[in-house]
Design a protein around this motif. Sequence first.
Motif, short mmCIF file in Angstrom:
data_model
loop_
_atom_site.label_atom_id
_atom_site.label_comp_id
_atom_site.label_asym_id
_atom_site.label_seq_id
_atom_site.Cartn_x
_atom_site.Cartn_y
_atom_site.Cartn_z
N MET A 112 0.86 -1.10 -0.21
CA MET A 112 0.39 0.18 0.10
C MET A 112 0.51 0.92 -0.08
O MET A 112 1.87 0.65 0.98
CB MET A 112 -0.77 0.02 1.25
N CYS A 113 0.18 2.09 -0.68
CA CYS A 113 1.19 2.98 -0.95
C CYS A 113 0.95 4.16 0.39
O CYS A 113 0.23 4.34 0.48
CB CYS A 113 1.05 4.29 -2.26
N VAL A 133 -5.93 -2.75 -5.75
CA VAL A 133 -6.27 -1.83 -4.18
C VAL A 133 -4.22 -0.97 -3.82
O VAL A 133 -4.65 0.24 -3.84
CB VAL A 133 -5.88 -2.91 -2.76
N VAL A 134 -4.16 -1.31 -4.62
CA VAL A 134 -2.23 -0.94 -4.55
C VAL A 134 -2.42 0.47 -5.58
O VAL A 134 -1.81 1.74 -4.70
CB VAL A 134 -1.38 -1.81 -4.67
N LYS A 135 -3.14 -0.38 -6.55
CA LYS A 135 -3.07 0.37 -7.81
C LYS A 135 -4.30 2.19 -7.10
O LYS A 135 -3.97 3.30 -6.97
CB LYS A 135 -4.03 0.36 -8.80
N GLU A 136 -5.84 1.67 -5.97
CA GLU A 136 -6.33 2.59 -5.60
C GLU A 136 -5.25 4.14 -4.83
O GLU A 136 -5.38 4.41 -4.40
CB GLU A 136 -7.12 1.78 -4.87
N SER A 137 -4.10 2.96 -4.15
CA SER A 137 -3.38 3.49 -2.60
C SER A 137 -2.74 4.45 -3.65
O SER A 137 -2.26 6.13 -3.08
CB SER A 137 -3.38 2.59 -1.64
N ILE A 138 -2.42 4.25 -5.02
CA ILE A 138 -1.42 4.82 -5.78
C ILE A 138 -1.92 6.68 -5.86
O ILE A 138 -1.78 7.79 -5.85
CB ILE A 138 -0.36 4.61 -6.33
N VAL A 146 -1.50 3.92 -13.67
CA VAL A 146 -0.63 3.26 -13.14
C VAL A 146 -1.16 1.56 -14.32
O VAL A 146 -2.69 1.86 -13.70
CB VAL A 146 -1.02 3.23 -10.93
N ASP A 147 0.02 0.72 -14.19
CA ASP A 147 -1.15 -0.19 -14.52
C ASP A 147 -0.76 -1.26 -13.62
O ASP A 147 -0.24 -1.49 -12.69
CB ASP A 147 -0.06 -0.59 -16.05
N VAL A 148 -1.87 -2.37 -13.47
CA VAL A 148 -1.94 -3.06 -12.32
C VAL A 148 -1.54 -4.73 -12.83
O VAL A 148 -1.82 -4.76 -14.50
CB VAL A 148 -3.81 -3.63 -12.26
#
Length: 358
Positions: A112-113, A133-138, A146-148
């Motif tokens: 998580m960012c 979820v990590v993308k959203e935190s960024i 951001v690419d997943v």
Amino acid sequence: MKILHITYSMGYGGIETMLINIVNEQIKENHEIHVLTINDIVDTKLVKRLDPRVKFHCIKRKVKSKNILDILKLNNYIRKYNPDIIHTHTSTIIKYIFPPFRKKVCTTQHAMCRNTDAKYLAKSTHVFAISNVVKESITTQINKHVDVVYNGIPINQIESKKHKEKPSTFNIVQVSRLFHDVKGQDIIIMAARRLKENGYTNFHIDFIGDGDSKEYLVQLVEKYQLSDLISFLGSKSQEFIFKNLSQYDLAIQASRREGFGLTVAEAMSARTPVLVSEHPSLLEVIDQGRYGYYFKNYDPINCAQCIEHIINNPKERLDIAEEGYQRVCQLFNIETTAQKYIEYYNKIIEKTDASYKK
């Protein structure tokens, strides 16, 4: 294509394990690949798992050292190798890379960012996240595409059983570093206490991993008189884990914080049912409960209730495990992960070349 992967260390951990699996897959397509480690934390057994064609180099910086010579060594290596793409696996690494080389840098965010991560991710040419979820935190912190790319696992290396006879003992495993504030081993121990109070004694829990919380967790087990039901197996090689995951009846990941849940996907690949905490990134792996079980965050009582249900419903858990295996094959295969990165590298290189021409 000349690819340089950079990480801080090469010790046993999720990032290092994932990195080795990715480069060993990417090298199969005849790319020229180097792995560079900044700090002097190198497990030789882990390095030996790299394909012999992958070049490995260590700067040998002391952890947290501010010696300018180490930074010069890093950038001199980049200058001599002249890679087409530089793939960093921790956000802060980019601060050590000189600006002329940064146009080639892409970064994977594995957790998580945080504010610190956001500061450095903004300087990367391209950013990858290991889950939505990590993308959203960024993206809530920086205005950047951001690419997943999901972490992949070498499915063909993991032993898997289609059918299991009902065991006399219900065997449970968690594979994680022993950092209970993050990985939640204490929650599992307290759930085991609850199970014992409810009359369940035909189960056994193995913790695979090592870390700073080991002493605390051992004392917790002794306090609740669970030593006959819980074992600490220490760190084990990936080969050991892949060979033995299918011998368990349930894998638990009780993390309080998590970026993806690689060990959950590995257990699913072994056709072992999984139980995870209600953390968004872990729920993403099991598709909100369609391919695994979950319990309320931080709640050992609900965790125990879920384990009871799983123990008492053998057909259901095996059906879910089979469906989970199919999901892993489709989404979390290391071949897919490695190929997606290559596709993105090509796009980054094209974009970089176009900017140079301007």
